[in-house]
Design an enzyme around this catalytic site. Sequence first.
Site, mmCIF file in Angstrom:
data_model
loop_
_atom_site.group_PDB
_atom_site.id
_atom_site.type_symbol
_atom_site.label_atom_id
_atom_site.label_comp_id
_atom_site.label_asym_id
_atom_site.label_seq_id
_atom_site.Cartn_x
_atom_site.Cartn_y
_atom_site.Cartn_z
ATOM 1 N N GLU A 44 0.747 -1.266 0.128
ATOM 2 C CA GLU A 44 0.457 0.399 -0.151
ATOM 3 C C GLU A 44 0.559 1.198 -0.087
ATOM 4 O OE1 GLU A 44 -3.824 2.107 2.570
ATOM 5 O OE2 GLU A 44 -2.111 0.533 3.488
ATOM 6 N N LYS A 117 -10.855 3.044 -1.147
ATOM 7 C CA LYS A 117 -10.491 1.790 -0.753
ATOM 8 C C LYS A 117 -11.861 2.331 0.507
ATOM 9 C CE LYS A 117 -7.861 1.623 3.822
ATOM 10 N NZ LYS A 117 -6.006 1.764 4.210
ATOM 11 N N CYS A 154 -5.774 -2.557 2.551
ATOM 12 C CA CYS A 154 -5.192 -3.005 3.635
ATOM 13 C C CYS A 154 -6.484 -2.650 4.583
ATOM 14 C CB CYS A 154 -4.542 -1.214 4.394
ATOM 15 S SG CYS A 154 -3.523 -1.408 5.790
#
Length: 289
Positions: A44, A117, A154
């Site tokens: 990431e 995300k 993540c």
Amino acid sequence: MTRTISVAAIQTSYGSDMQANIDKTIALIREAVSQGAQVILPSELFQGPYFCVTQEEHWFTSAYPWRKHPAVVQLQPVARELGVAIPVSIFEREGPHYFNSMVMIDADGEALGVYRKSHIPDGPGYQEKYYFRPGDTGFKVWSTRFGRIGVGICWDQWYPEAARAMMLMGADVLMYPTAIGSEPHDETLDTAEPWRRAMQGHAVSNAVPVVGANRIGHETLTPEGQTFYGHSFIADHRGDLVEALDREEGVLVHTFDLDFIDRYRAAWGFFRDRRPELYGSLAAGRPTD
């Protein structure tokens, strides 16, 4: 002909020089290709240090529109030259909005689109809500030359709903670029093993290979710094770790037989026996009467 896919994870440290970080990532992509990799996952926000440890407005200048981000622009010809697919995690700017995003580059160098995300953490050492809006793209699965790739970023990886949503969209493999390490509020807390086990659980309950790529190294954006613990891995459709690193730099590569995994998944009946009509509370966010 049997369908196979060779996936890879990159694990390394990063400094403050964006170009040096991109160059380092390209070198590790080439190393993975030399081992037969076809879809290669960097970690990431690999273009620099993990800046979300603090709230500093100058970091907003490091965001770019996704089509023009230096990492995307430079990795497109690399993907085309090597004939590989690369999910590229970036800090994205769209007008006045900022996102933690991933651009999927296919093996011909084409950028297939962007995923933003969905789950944005906010806590000591991971103050992402200061920088990023919650993603507005929904979950995505990308049809690459080598297979259908689902990618979460993540914090997304802790949510079984995200993994299941990508599987219902037809993912062959799930991938999670990550930046996770020490917890400033509790120096004794090491989440490396729970982090792995959460994603191994996705592999088991969806009968799908899972790839996690984390960074390593001690970064010093705060006086105490933050240490990223690596532990990147590839898990198979049973959740077993078939490739893993500890805290060293390197690449992981593994090949899967997708036709076999499809039959295995069908035989277990996880998707045959689902009862969506009973799952209303998942969408409602509260118990239903």
